[in-house]
Design a protein around this motif. Structure first.
Motif, PDB file in Angstrom:
ATOM      1  N   PHE A  89      10.019  -2.478   6.656  1.00 57.86           N
ATOM      2  CA  PHE A  89       9.145  -2.145   7.795  1.00 57.86           C
ATOM      3  C   PHE A  89       7.754  -1.813   7.255  1.00 57.86           C
ATOM      4  O   PHE A  89       7.020  -1.044   7.850  1.00 57.86           O
ATOM      5  CB  PHE A  89       9.765  -0.962   8.557  1.00 57.86           C
ATOM      6  CG  PHE A  89       9.288  -0.789   9.967  1.00 57.86           C
ATOM      7  CD1 PHE A  89       9.206  -1.860  10.845  1.00 57.86           C
ATOM      8  CD2 PHE A  89       8.938   0.469  10.446  1.00 57.86           C
ATOM      9  CE1 PHE A  89       8.777  -1.689  12.152  1.00 57.86           C
ATOM     10  CE2 PHE A  89       8.514   0.660  11.750  1.00 57.86           C
ATOM     11  CZ  PHE A  89       8.433  -0.432  12.603  1.00 57.86           C
ATOM     12  N   ASN A  90       7.405  -2.408   6.113  1.00 51.02           N
ATOM     13  CA  ASN A  90       6.145  -2.070   5.430  1.00 51.02           C
ATOM     14  C   ASN A  90       5.011  -2.994   5.870  1.00 51.02           C
ATOM     15  O   ASN A  90       5.037  -4.179   5.605  1.00 51.02           O
ATOM     16  CB  ASN A  90       6.349  -2.158   3.908  1.00 51.02           C
ATOM     17  CG  ASN A  90       7.035  -3.438   3.470  1.00 51.02           C
ATOM     18  OD1 ASN A  90       8.046  -3.819   4.040  1.00 51.02           O
ATOM     19  ND2 ASN A  90       6.486  -4.107   2.482  1.00 51.02           N
ATOM     20  N   PRO A  91       4.010  -2.419   6.513  1.00 50.94           N
ATOM     21  CA  PRO A  91       2.897  -3.237   7.009  1.00 50.94           C
ATOM     22  C   PRO A  91       1.783  -3.283   5.960  1.00 50.94           C
ATOM     23  O   PRO A  91       0.661  -2.827   6.203  1.00 50.94           O
ATOM     24  CB  PRO A  91       2.442  -2.439   8.229  1.00 50.94           C
ATOM     25  CG  PRO A  91       2.659  -1.004   7.801  1.00 50.94           C
ATOM     26  CD  PRO A  91       3.817  -0.993   6.847  1.00 50.94           C
ATOM     27  N   CYS A  92       2.075  -3.835   4.774  1.00 48.93           N
ATOM     28  CA  CYS A  92       1.184  -3.630   3.621  1.00 48.93           C
ATOM     29  C   CYS A  92      -0.271  -4.054   3.870  1.00 48.93           C
ATOM     30  O   CYS A  92      -1.189  -3.344   3.482  1.00 48.93           O
ATOM     31  CB  CYS A  92       1.733  -4.330   2.389  1.00 48.93           C
ATOM     32  SG  CYS A  92       3.232  -3.522   1.800  1.00 48.93           S
ATOM     33  N   VAL A  93      -0.474  -5.201   4.500  1.00 51.16           N
ATOM     34  CA  VAL A  93      -1.855  -5.669   4.666  1.00 51.16           C
ATOM     35  C   VAL A  93      -2.612  -4.717   5.605  1.00 51.16           C
ATOM     36  O   VAL A  93      -3.722  -4.264   5.299  1.00 51.16           O
ATOM     37  CB  VAL A  93      -1.883  -7.123   5.198  1.00 51.16           C
ATOM     38  CG1 VAL A  93      -3.320  -7.570   5.428  1.00 51.16           C
ATOM     39  CG2 VAL A  93      -1.190  -8.056   4.207  1.00 51.16           C
TER      40      VAL A  93
END
Ligand code: SF4
Length: 339
Positions: A89-93
């Motif tokens: 669930f990682n929204p890195c950008v």
């Protein structure tokens, strides 16, 4: 502006790359102020010991760092990140865009002229590709002012290089996943003790990230206090919709009690019996309290449940403590209540 009068603001993750980016720019006689952003998913624990943390970073690496809590904006972004999620669930950008744009806003208050970060092209599949690095600069409004000293020679010149505030010849061309150049550079600065690259962000942990995702699906409004509670203990949703969190050890019992909010019901075994502490949030009334009592006894030390042990419960902020003694809850009964 001569190099010596320029200040850079560093996006500081606490990892080796960000430490090296700061040191590389400081080595050019440029003043660096660093900011570490925190949310319930990364760095949250540092808010409880900010002074020691700042002192530790200054002593170990000679870097002047401050913390900045961006939880509210982050939680809002996490519901629908424009560039999507990574493996979990990682929204890195979008995470990097948010951090860069918050840093840009801080430039004036810190008296800084440009930003630096420890990103290395090609190091991470999603957020450190060449095209993604460009997206981060553009969407954060940091075009030209975000310098990545460790891989600058693989990228277009930025404003601080063009203006001569930073000597491009003394920047580096790191790329890819290898850590060897970073380790060699650290050694050249006499840095031996630094954090390992893995971990740090809860949203990349499959289990915890899954828990957060489901929580978002179930709730229209998500706040920091709830996310903190979601990260500890055994989690249950009771039949009356109450949310019960039960500590698994003494440390978790203490953390859980420290997370209480007005309106919560708190529970623990009576002093005579060892057992977990718990929080019941958004309680559905008496039925949920009774269910919570049965569950606390179930997770008390073996044998307690068979004895005549009571559970204490009280409302957060209130002195009045009540006691309730009910049978231990059988395992088959609460299987479907697990969050
Ligand atoms: S791993 Fe976590 S902290 Fe790092 S960029 Fe991704 S979302 Fe942000």
């Amino acid at each position: 502006m001569s190099g010596r009068s320029v200040t850079a603001l560093a996006l500081f993750s606490g990892g080796l790359d960000s430490i090296l980016a700061c040191r590389l720019i400081m080595a050019q006689g440029i003043k660096v102020r660093a900011v570490r952003f925190v949310t319930p998913f990364f760095g949250d624990e540092l808010l409880r010991c900010e002074d020691e943390y700042r002192q530790g970073v200054a002593d170990k690496y000679g870097i002047d760092v401050q913390l900045r809590d961006v939880s509210d904006k982050y939680l809002e972004m996490l519901r629908q990140p424009a560039h999507g999620y990574g493996k979990n669930f990682n929204p890195c950008v979008d995470c990097k865009i948010l951090i860069a744009s918050e840093s840009r806003v801080m430039l004036a208050e810190e008296g800084a002229s440009f930003l630096i970060s420890g990103e290395v092209i090609g190091q991470r599949p999603m957020s450190q590709r060449r095209d993604t690095l460009r997206i981060i600069e553009k969407d954060s409004g940091c075009d030209e002012i975000l310098l990545r000293p460790l891989c600058a020679l693989n990228l277009a010149e930025t404003l601080p290089e063009k203006e001569g505030w930073v000597d491009r010849q003394r920047l580096l061309a790191f790329k890819g996943r290898t850590r060897q150049p970073q380790m060699a550079l650290a050694a050249s600065f006499g840095i031996e003790d630094y954090p390992s690259p893995a971990g740090g962000c809860i949203l990349t942990d499959p289990n915890k990230a899954g828990r957060v995702r489901r929580f978002y699906e179930e709730h229209d409004e998500v706040v920091t206090a709830d996310i903190r509670l979601l990260m500890v203990g055994r989690q249950f949703v009771l039949p009356g919709d109450g949310w019960l969190v039960v500590g698994r050890n003494e440390e978790e019992n203490n953390s859980i009690l420290a997370l209480q909010q007005t309106g919560d019901v708190l529970l623990s075994m009576t002093d005579d019996w060892p057992g977990p502490s718990a929080i019941l949030r958004h309680s559905g009334g008496v039925k949920d309290i009774e269910a919570a009592v049965g569950l606390i006894k179930r997770f008390s030390r073996k044998g307690v449940g068979r004895k005549n042990a009571s559970v204490q419960w009280w409302k957060a902020g209130e002195e009045k403590v009540k006691e309730l003694n009910l049978p231990v809850m059988e395992d088959g009964f609460f299987r479907d209540w697990k969050r």
